[in-house]
Design an enzyme around this catalytic site. Structure first.
Site, PDB file in Angstrom:
ATOM      1  N   ARG A  58       0.828  -1.220   0.000  1.00  0.00           N
ATOM      2  CA  ARG A  58       0.000   0.000   0.000  1.00  0.00           C
ATOM      3  C   ARG A  58       0.865   1.273   0.000  1.00  0.00           C
ATOM      4  NH1 ARG A  58      -3.142  -3.770  -0.654  1.00  0.00           N
ATOM      5  NH2 ARG A  58      -5.257  -3.892   0.186  1.00  0.00           N
TER       6      ARG A  58
ATOM      7  N   SER B  74     -10.868  -1.290   3.119  1.00  0.00           N
ATOM      8  CA  SER B  74     -10.117  -1.398   4.376  1.00  0.00           C
ATOM      9  C   SER B  74      -9.794   0.008   4.867  1.00  0.00           C
ATOM     10  CB  SER B  74      -8.792  -2.123   4.161  1.00  0.00           C
ATOM     11  OG  SER B  74      -8.993  -3.403   3.657  1.00  0.00           O
TER      12      SER B  74
ATOM     13  N   GLU C 184      -5.351   3.382   6.343  1.00  0.00           N
ATOM     14  CA  GLU C 184      -4.944   3.247   4.940  1.00  0.00           C
ATOM     15  C   GLU C 184      -5.591   4.380   4.138  1.00  0.00           C
ATOM     16  OE1 GLU C 184      -6.096   0.575   1.146  1.00  0.00           O
ATOM     17  OE2 GLU C 184      -6.010  -0.531   3.023  1.00  0.00           O
TER      18      GLU C 184
HETATM   19  N1  EPU Z   1     -10.139 -11.375  10.057  1.00  0.00           N
HETATM   20  C1  EPU Z   1     -10.849 -11.465  11.225  1.00  0.00           C
HETATM   21  N2  EPU Z   1     -11.921 -10.629  11.396  1.00  0.00           N
HETATM   22  C2  EPU Z   1     -12.288  -9.735  10.456  1.00  0.00           C
HETATM   23  C3  EPU Z   1     -11.549  -9.628   9.263  1.00  0.00           C
HETATM   24  C4  EPU Z   1     -10.476 -10.464   9.086  1.00  0.00           C
HETATM   25  O1  EPU Z   1     -10.558 -12.265  12.099  1.00  0.00           O
HETATM   26  O2  EPU Z   1     -13.289  -9.038  10.684  1.00  0.00           O
HETATM   27  C5  EPU Z   1      -9.034 -12.323   9.847  1.00  0.00           C
HETATM   28  C6  EPU Z   1      -9.429 -13.357   8.799  1.00  0.00           C
HETATM   29  O3  EPU Z   1     -10.042 -14.457   9.382  1.00  0.00           O
HETATM   30  C7  EPU Z   1      -8.126 -13.736   8.178  1.00  0.00           C
HETATM   31  C8  EPU Z   1      -7.316 -12.466   8.293  1.00  0.00           C
HETATM   32  O4  EPU Z   1      -7.944 -11.641   9.259  1.00  0.00           O
HETATM   33  O5  EPU Z   1      -7.477 -14.724   8.913  1.00  0.00           O
HETATM   34  C9  EPU Z   1      -7.189 -11.728   6.966  1.00  0.00           C
HETATM   35  O6  EPU Z   1      -8.480 -11.451   6.455  1.00  0.00           O
HETATM   36  P1  EPU Z   1      -8.766 -11.278   4.878  1.00  0.00           P
HETATM   37  O7  EPU Z   1      -8.074 -12.346   4.122  1.00  0.00           O
HETATM   38  O8  EPU Z   1     -10.232 -11.081   4.714  1.00  0.00           O
HETATM   39  O9  EPU Z   1      -8.002  -9.985   4.448  1.00  0.00           O
HETATM   40  P2  EPU Z   1      -7.663  -8.645   5.206  1.00  0.00           P
HETATM   41  O10 EPU Z   1      -6.263  -8.709   5.703  1.00  0.00           O
HETATM   42  O11 EPU Z   1      -8.730  -8.375   6.189  1.00  0.00           O
HETATM   43  C10 EPU Z   1      -6.699  -7.572   2.993  1.00  0.00           C
HETATM   44  C11 EPU Z   1      -6.800  -6.273   2.252  1.00  0.00           C
HETATM   45  C12 EPU Z   1      -8.133  -6.174   1.502  1.00  0.00           C
HETATM   46  C13 EPU Z   1      -8.209  -7.334   0.529  1.00  0.00           C
HETATM   47  C14 EPU Z   1      -8.078  -8.647   1.340  1.00  0.00           C
HETATM   48  C15 EPU Z   1      -8.058  -9.862   0.464  1.00  0.00           C
HETATM   49  C16 EPU Z   1      -5.506  -4.689   3.568  1.00  0.00           C
HETATM   50  C17 EPU Z   1      -5.537  -3.506   4.455  1.00  0.00           C
HETATM   51  N3  EPU Z   1      -6.691  -5.156   3.188  1.00  0.00           N
HETATM   52  O12 EPU Z   1      -7.731  -7.589   3.991  1.00  0.00           O
HETATM   53  O13 EPU Z   1      -8.115  -4.971   0.749  1.00  0.00           O
HETATM   54  O14 EPU Z   1      -9.427  -7.329  -0.190  1.00  0.00           O
HETATM   55  O15 EPU Z   1      -6.835  -8.636   2.081  1.00  0.00           O
HETATM   56  O16 EPU Z   1      -6.854  -9.937  -0.189  1.00  0.00           O
HETATM   57  O17 EPU Z   1      -4.421  -5.154   3.197  1.00  0.00           O
HETATM   58  C18 EPU Z   1      -8.824  -2.697   0.683  1.00  0.00           C
HETATM   59  O18 EPU Z   1      -7.627  -2.406   0.675  1.00  0.00           O
HETATM   60  O19 EPU Z   1      -9.720  -1.827   0.628  1.00  0.00           O
HETATM   61  C19 EPU Z   1      -9.192  -4.100   0.802  1.00  0.00           C
HETATM   62  C20 EPU Z   1     -10.454  -4.480   0.961  1.00  0.00           C
END
Ligand code: EPU
Length: 337
Positions: free
Chosen positions: A162, A237, A333
């Site tokens: 990012r 996010s 972010e």
């Molecule tokens: N998790 C939780 N609770 C939640 C959300 C997530 O426990 O409410 C845990 C999930 O179970 C998982 C981990 O956190 O083990 C990661 O979750 P996820 O794979 O859904 O991805 P994220 O880290 O929450 C990132 C990006 C998203 C992108 C997703 C999928 C960032 C800041 N965000 O989210 O990007 O869609 O991965 O690749 O890096 C965005 O930037 O606007 C965005 C949506």
């Protein structure tokens, strides 16, 4: 080009926040952009793309220039690859769908990310194991001060998680007007290893997925977790996933052995902020019209008439609680204006 006064930006930011621009103009060509910049050289300017990565906490006391440059074309191709130039004002997801229709591979894992093409390099958007930098060749930009064009090739952009040069060394100095992507015409690199993609494909009995199948799977996953800004104001996010030195993480882990993390280097781990926020009890919580989404704790939402200040206050509360609970600082972010 008409310059509008006291213009409401409610429909120009995906949080759906009511805030006014002192002046507002939409530009549809590079010439229009250069003219406006030259004519308003000494005035305060604010560049607006798709409005999908900002939280407006006040009116904008500046000339808001909305980049509405449209068009996309193949500029070069060989048997294996195609180079596509896309103008900054094209909607990202519509562009991704167009590449998939042509069977051009590389962007499918980034389906349904809100925003416009011109802002994708600024924060090196990414999802499901892919980042814009993986397909990025270069972008053209106009220097705000002297209206000269500059091309930034990939290495100059200093992409990180990012992150890019546009958020750092040359912040607020350039307006990206178009981006060139290199995509595959055959031997697509299908990447289903991240998160729930393979499970989603298996659910639909797909064993040999095409780029279209991957895109559909990503769309289904995103729709199930992330709110549609047209229905519920949000900016994706709100926070970045924090990167923590391993030495510190090991101490935190002793207290919270179930904490999720990803190794990103021999000395650092990335912790999912969504997990921290959920553990701290914020997921699904609502404070007036501001809240934390029920399916994805990284996303702050506007239930209708929240002000930017109200959403900012919730974000600060979340940050402080996470710091007090886990000793981890999470950063926004989204750009807070
Ligand atoms: N998790 C939780 N609770 C939640 C959300 C997530 O426990 O409410 C845990 C999930 O179970 C998982 C981990 O956190 O083990 C990661 O979750 P996820 O794979 O859904 O991805 P994220 O880290 O929450 C990132 C990006 C998203 C992108 C997703 C999928 C960032 C800041 N965000 O989210 O990007 O869609 O991965 O690749 O890096 C965005 O930037 O606007 C965005 C949506």
């Amino acid at each position: 080009m008409e310059i509008l006064q006291q213009f409401s930006l409610k429909n120009y930011n995906t949080f759906g926040i009511e805030a006014k621009a002192k002046q507002f103009v939409a530009v549809h060509s590079i010439d229009e952009l250069k003219t406006i910049l030259a004519q308003h050289k000494d005035e305060k300017k604010f560049i607006l793309g798709g409005g999908s990565n900002m939280l407006l906490t006040q009116d904008i006391d500046a000339l808001v220039i909305h980049i509405d440059l449209k068009g996309k074309k193949v500029i070069e191709e060989n048997e294996d690859h195609v180079f596509i130039e896309c103008q900054a004002g094209e909607n990202w997801h519509e562009f991704v769908l167009w590449t998939i229709e042509q069977d051009f591979g590389g962007l499918e894992n980034m389906s349904l990310i809100p925003g416009n093409v011109g802002t994708t390099p600024v924060q090196n958007i990414g999802a499901y194991g892919a980042e814009i930098k993986d397909s990025f060749i270069s972008c053209d930009a106009i220097n705000i001060n002297n209206q000269e064009k500059r091309t930034f090739v990939k290495d100059e952009c200093k992409f990180g998680y990012r992150e890019s040069i546009f958020k750092n060394e040359v912040k607020d100095q350039f307006i990206i007007t178009s981006v060139v992507f290199k995509l595959t015409k055959r031997n697509h690199k299908i990447n289903t290893s991240y998160g729930d993609i393979s499970a989603e494909l298996a659910k639909n009995n797909i064993t040999n997925p095409t780029i279209k199948d991957v895109s559909n799977a990503v769309i289904a996953i995103r729709r199930s977790k992330l709110p549609d800004p047209k229905e519920l104001g949000n900016s994706g996010s709100f926070f970045k996933n924090p990167i923590v030195p391993k030495v510190d993480f090991e101490k935190i882990q002793q207290k919270f052995p179930e904490m999720k993390y990803y190794d990103i280097s021999p000395t650092e781990v990335k912790v999912p902020a969504g997990w921290l926020i959920e553990q701290a009890g914020f997921k699904g919580k609502r404070f007036g019209d501001a809240g934390i989404h029920k399916n994805q704790a990284l996303v702050l939402v506007n239930y209708g008439n929240a002000t930017g200040q109200e959403i900012l206050a919730v974000s600060k509360d979340v940050q402080q609680t996470i710091f007090e609970t886990f000793g981890i600082q999470i950063e926004a972010e989204v750009n807070v204006i």
